[in-house]
Scaffold this motif. Structure first.
Motif, PDB file in Angstrom:
ATOM      1  N   HIS A   1      72.712  16.574   0.317  1.00  8.73           N
ATOM      2  CA  HIS A   1      71.483  16.025   0.157  1.00  8.73           C
ATOM      3  C   HIS A   1      70.473  17.314  -0.298  1.00  8.73           C
ATOM      4  CE1 HIS A   1      71.632  11.794   0.858  1.00  8.73           C
ATOM      5  NE2 HIS A   1      72.096  12.103   1.820  1.00  8.73           N
ATOM      6  N   ARG A   2      69.718  17.314  -1.279  1.00  7.83           N
ATOM      7  CA  ARG A   2      68.657  18.396  -1.584  1.00  7.83           C
ATOM      8  C   ARG A   2      67.686  18.865  -0.538  1.00  7.83           C
ATOM      9  NH1 ARG A   2      69.689  20.828  -6.635  1.00  7.83           N
ATOM     10  NH2 ARG A   2      71.113  19.816  -7.888  1.00  7.83           N
ATOM     11  N   GLY A   3      67.392  17.473  -0.173  1.00  7.75           N
ATOM     12  CA  GLY A   3      66.179  17.551   0.869  1.00  7.75           C
ATOM     13  C   GLY A   3      64.967  17.862   0.319  1.00  7.75           C
ATOM     14  N   PHE A   4      64.490  17.211  -0.832  1.00 10.42           N
ATOM     15  CA  PHE A   4      63.129  17.425  -1.280  1.00 10.42           C
ATOM     16  C   PHE A   4      62.715  16.079  -1.654  1.00 10.42           C
ATOM     17  CE2 PHE A   4      65.831  17.977  -5.158  1.00 10.42           C
ATOM     18  CZ  PHE A   4      65.090  17.190  -5.989  1.00 10.42           C
ATOM     19  N   ALA A   5      61.243  15.930  -1.790  1.00  6.82           N
ATOM     20  CA  ALA A   5      60.708  14.830  -2.400  1.00  6.82           C
ATOM     21  C   ALA A   5      59.549  15.174  -3.237  1.00  6.82           C
ATOM     22  CB  ALA A   5      60.206  13.912  -1.088  1.00  6.82           C
ATOM     23  N   PHE A   6      59.239  14.196  -3.929  1.00  4.61           N
ATOM     24  CA  PHE A   6      57.755  14.310  -4.508  1.00  4.61           C
ATOM     25  C   PHE A   6      56.852  13.216  -3.892  1.00  4.61           C
ATOM     26  CE2 PHE A   6      60.937  16.065  -7.399  1.00  4.61           C
ATOM     27  CZ  PHE A   6      60.574  17.091  -7.786  1.00  4.61           C
ATOM     28  N   CYS A   7      55.674  13.469  -3.891  1.00  2.00           N
ATOM     29  CA  CYS A   7      54.601  12.601  -3.435  1.00  2.00           C
ATOM     30  C   CYS A   7      53.643  12.624  -4.506  1.00  2.00           C
ATOM     31  CB  CYS A   7      54.007  13.027  -2.154  1.00  2.00           C
ATOM     32  SG  CYS A   7      55.183  13.159  -0.834  1.00  2.00           S
ATOM     33  N   GLU A   8      52.971  11.447  -4.483  1.00  4.68           N
ATOM     34  CA  GLU A   8      51.764  11.440  -5.408  1.00  4.68           C
ATOM     35  C   GLU A   8      50.426  10.777  -4.613  1.00  4.68           C
ATOM     36  OE1 GLU A   8      52.315   9.120  -8.905  1.00  4.68           O
ATOM     37  OE2 GLU A   8      54.336   9.986  -9.374  1.00  4.68           O
ATOM     38  N   PHE A   9      49.296  11.461  -5.036  1.00  4.41           N
ATOM     39  CA  PHE A   9      47.963  10.711  -4.312  1.00  4.41           C
ATOM     40  C   PHE A   9      47.088  10.286  -5.088  1.00  4.41           C
ATOM     41  CE2 PHE A   9      50.327  13.962  -1.729  1.00  4.41           C
ATOM     42  CZ  PHE A   9      50.297  13.408  -0.445  1.00  4.41           C
ATOM     43  N   LEU A  10      46.129   9.363  -4.708  1.00  4.78           N
ATOM     44  CA  LEU A  10      45.176   9.107  -5.524  1.00  4.78           C
ATOM     45  C   LEU A  10      44.109  10.042  -6.002  1.00  4.78           C
ATOM     46  CD1 LEU A  10      44.646   5.458  -4.297  1.00  4.78           C
ATOM     47  CD2 LEU A  10      46.027   6.083  -6.060  1.00  4.78           C
ATOM     48  N   THR A  11      43.763  10.806  -4.940  1.00  6.62           N
ATOM     49  CA  THR A  11      42.771  11.692  -5.110  1.00  6.62           C
ATOM     50  C   THR A  11      43.289  13.185  -4.973  1.00  6.62           C
ATOM     51  OG1 THR A  11      41.889  11.843  -3.035  1.00  6.62           O
ATOM     52  CG2 THR A  11      41.005  10.030  -4.525  1.00  6.62           C
ATOM     53  N   ARG A  12      42.692  14.234  -5.478  1.00  6.33           N
ATOM     54  CA  ARG A  12      43.125  15.584  -5.231  1.00  6.33           C
ATOM     55  C   ARG A  12      42.796  15.995  -3.596  1.00  6.33           C
ATOM     56  NH1 ARG A  12      44.555  19.943  -7.756  1.00  6.33           N
ATOM     57  NH2 ARG A  12      43.940  21.803  -7.045  1.00  6.33           N
ATOM     58  N   LYS A  13      41.521  15.159  -3.239  1.00  2.00           N
ATOM     59  CA  LYS A  13      41.372  15.648  -1.791  1.00  2.00           C
ATOM     60  C   LYS A  13      42.484  14.999  -0.865  1.00  2.00           C
ATOM     61  CE  LYS A  13      38.345  16.827   1.601  1.00  2.00           C
ATOM     62  NZ  LYS A  13      38.376  18.340   1.917  1.00  2.00           N
ATOM     63  N   GLU A  14      42.945  13.707  -1.295  1.00  2.72           N
ATOM     64  CA  GLU A  14      44.082  13.624  -0.344  1.00  2.72           C
ATOM     65  C   GLU A  14      45.324  14.354  -0.364  1.00  2.72           C
ATOM     66  OE1 GLU A  14      44.800   9.629  -1.832  1.00  2.72           O
ATOM     67  OE2 GLU A  14      43.602   8.692  -0.404  1.00  2.72           O
ATOM     68  N   ALA A  15      45.516  14.957  -1.510  1.00  2.06           N
ATOM     69  CA  ALA A  15      46.496  15.917  -1.778  1.00  2.06           C
ATOM     70  C   ALA A  15      46.464  17.056  -0.845  1.00  2.06           C
ATOM     71  CB  ALA A  15      46.966  16.067  -3.153  1.00  2.06           C
ATOM     72  N   GLU A  16      45.397  17.483  -0.952  1.00  2.02           N
ATOM     73  CA  GLU A  16      44.917  18.879  -0.380  1.00  2.02           C
ATOM     74  C   GLU A  16      45.128  18.666   1.246  1.00  2.02           C
ATOM     75  OE1 GLU A  16      41.103  19.699  -2.008  1.00  2.02           O
ATOM     76  OE2 GLU A  16      42.000  20.637  -3.959  1.00  2.02           O
ATOM     77  N   ASN A  17      44.345  17.405   1.618  1.00  3.92           N
ATOM     78  CA  ASN A  17      44.581  17.479   3.150  1.00  3.92           C
ATOM     79  C   ASN A  17      46.109  17.078   3.559  1.00  3.92           C
ATOM     80  OD1 ASN A  17      41.760  17.214   3.470  1.00  3.92           O
ATOM     81  ND2 ASN A  17      41.536  14.984   3.251  1.00  3.92           N
ATOM     82  N   ALA A  18      46.800  16.353   2.816  1.00  2.00           N
ATOM     83  CA  ALA A  18      48.389  16.442   3.262  1.00  2.00           C
ATOM     84  C   ALA A  18      48.956  17.953   3.255  1.00  2.00           C
ATOM     85  CB  ALA A  18      48.912  15.491   2.379  1.00  2.00           C
ATOM     86  N   MET A  19      48.462  18.461   2.324  1.00  2.00           N
ATOM     87  CA  MET A  19      49.395  20.020   2.126  1.00  2.00           C
ATOM     88  C   MET A  19      48.886  20.769   3.393  1.00  2.00           C
ATOM     89  SD  MET A  19      50.869  21.925   0.125  1.00  2.00           S
ATOM     90  CE  MET A  19      51.015  21.890  -1.643  1.00  2.00           C
ATOM     91  N   ALA A  20      47.639  20.578   3.656  1.00  2.00           N
ATOM     92  CA  ALA A  20      46.998  21.381   4.893  1.00  2.00           C
ATOM     93  C   ALA A  20      47.594  20.867   6.242  1.00  2.00           C
ATOM     94  CB  ALA A  20      45.535  21.175   5.001  1.00  2.00           C
ATOM     95  N   THR A  21      47.798  19.745   6.114  1.00  2.00           N
ATOM     96  CA  THR A  21      48.464  19.182   7.460  1.00  2.00           C
ATOM     97  C   THR A  21      50.071  19.232   7.599  1.00  2.00           C
ATOM     98  OG1 THR A  21      46.615  17.420   7.560  1.00  2.00           O
ATOM     99  CG2 THR A  21      48.667  16.944   8.653  1.00  2.00           C
ATOM    100  N   LEU A  22      50.594  19.096   6.637  1.00  2.00           N
ATOM    101  CA  LEU A  22      51.820  19.070   6.541  1.00  2.00           C
ATOM    102  C   LEU A  22      52.457  20.492   6.691  1.00  2.00           C
ATOM    103  CD1 LEU A  22      52.871  15.892   4.579  1.00  2.00           C
ATOM    104  CD2 LEU A  22      52.986  16.065   7.052  1.00  2.00           C
ATOM    105  N   SER A  23      51.912  21.509   6.148  1.00  2.00           N
ATOM    106  CA  SER A  23      52.369  22.855   6.106  1.00  2.00           C
ATOM    107  C   SER A  23      52.726  23.360   7.409  1.00  2.00           C
ATOM    108  CB  SER A  23      51.283  23.635   5.298  1.00  2.00           C
ATOM    109  OG  SER A  23      50.186  23.838   5.960  1.00  2.00           O
ATOM    110  N   ARG A  24      52.260  22.913   8.578  1.00  2.00           N
ATOM    111  CA  ARG A  24      52.609  23.130   9.736  1.00  2.00           C
ATOM    112  C   ARG A  24      53.706  22.216  10.653  1.00  2.00           C
ATOM    113  NH1 ARG A  24      47.277  23.784   8.818  1.00  2.00           N
ATOM    114  NH2 ARG A  24      46.852  21.920  10.233  1.00  2.00           N
ATOM    115  N   THR A  25      54.171  21.281   9.847  1.00  2.00           N
ATOM    116  CA  THR A  25      55.193  20.389  10.245  1.00  2.00           C
ATOM    117  C   THR A  25      56.835  20.576  10.320  1.00  2.00           C
ATOM    118  OG1 THR A  25      53.407  18.781   9.721  1.00  2.00           O
ATOM    119  CG2 THR A  25      55.564  17.942  10.302  1.00  2.00           C
ATOM    120  N   HIS A  26      57.063  20.262  11.146  1.00  2.00           N
ATOM    121  CA  HIS A  26      58.803  20.290  11.358  1.00  2.00           C
ATOM    122  C   HIS A  26      59.417  18.768  11.238  1.00  2.00           C
ATOM    123  CE1 HIS A  26      57.954  24.454  12.835  1.00  2.00           C
ATOM    124  NE2 HIS A  26      59.247  24.630  12.503  1.00  2.00           N
ATOM    125  N   LEU A  27      60.492  18.471  10.634  1.00  2.00           N
ATOM    126  CA  LEU A  27      60.921  17.257  10.457  1.00  2.00           C
ATOM    127  C   LEU A  27      62.490  17.453  10.716  1.00  2.00           C
ATOM    128  CD1 LEU A  27      60.757  14.243   9.546  1.00  2.00           C
ATOM    129  CD2 LEU A  27      61.228  15.028   7.297  1.00  2.00           C
TER     130      LEU A  27
END
Length: 84
Positions: free
Chosen positions: A8-34
């Motif tokens: 598996h390539r191990g990537f995904a694309f996510c779409e958000f309704l607002t730019r603010k939601e996308a920015e919040n997700a980026m800030a929160t998930l940038s410090r996450t391990h999966l």
């Protein structure tokens, strides 16, 4: 999507309704391990030219880079290699 080697390539694309939601997700998930791996997040980039067509050279460079990473290409692509 699968890699050249079948993994598996191990990537995904996510779409958000607002730019603010996308920015919040980026800030929160940038410090996450999966599954023990650090998530690498990047904003999507546009690969199309002004006419809405995909730039073939960009796609070729990506394919070449992926092949090199998988150990299937690089300098001398298309040449026979002897394994001893």
């Amino acid at each position: 999507p699968k890699k050249f080697d079948g993994g598996h390539r191990g990537f995904a694309f996510c779409e958000f309704l607002t730019r603010k939601e996308a920015e919040n997700a980026m800030a929160t998930l940038s410090r996450t391990h999966l599954y023990g791996r650090h998530l690498v997040l990047e904003w999507a980039s546009k690969e199309e030219d002004g006419d809405g067509k995909i730039d073939v050279n960009v796609v070729r460079e990506k394919a070449k880079r992926d092949a090199v990473r998988a150990g299937l290409g690089g300098a001398g692509v298309g040449k026979k290699v002897k394994n001893f």
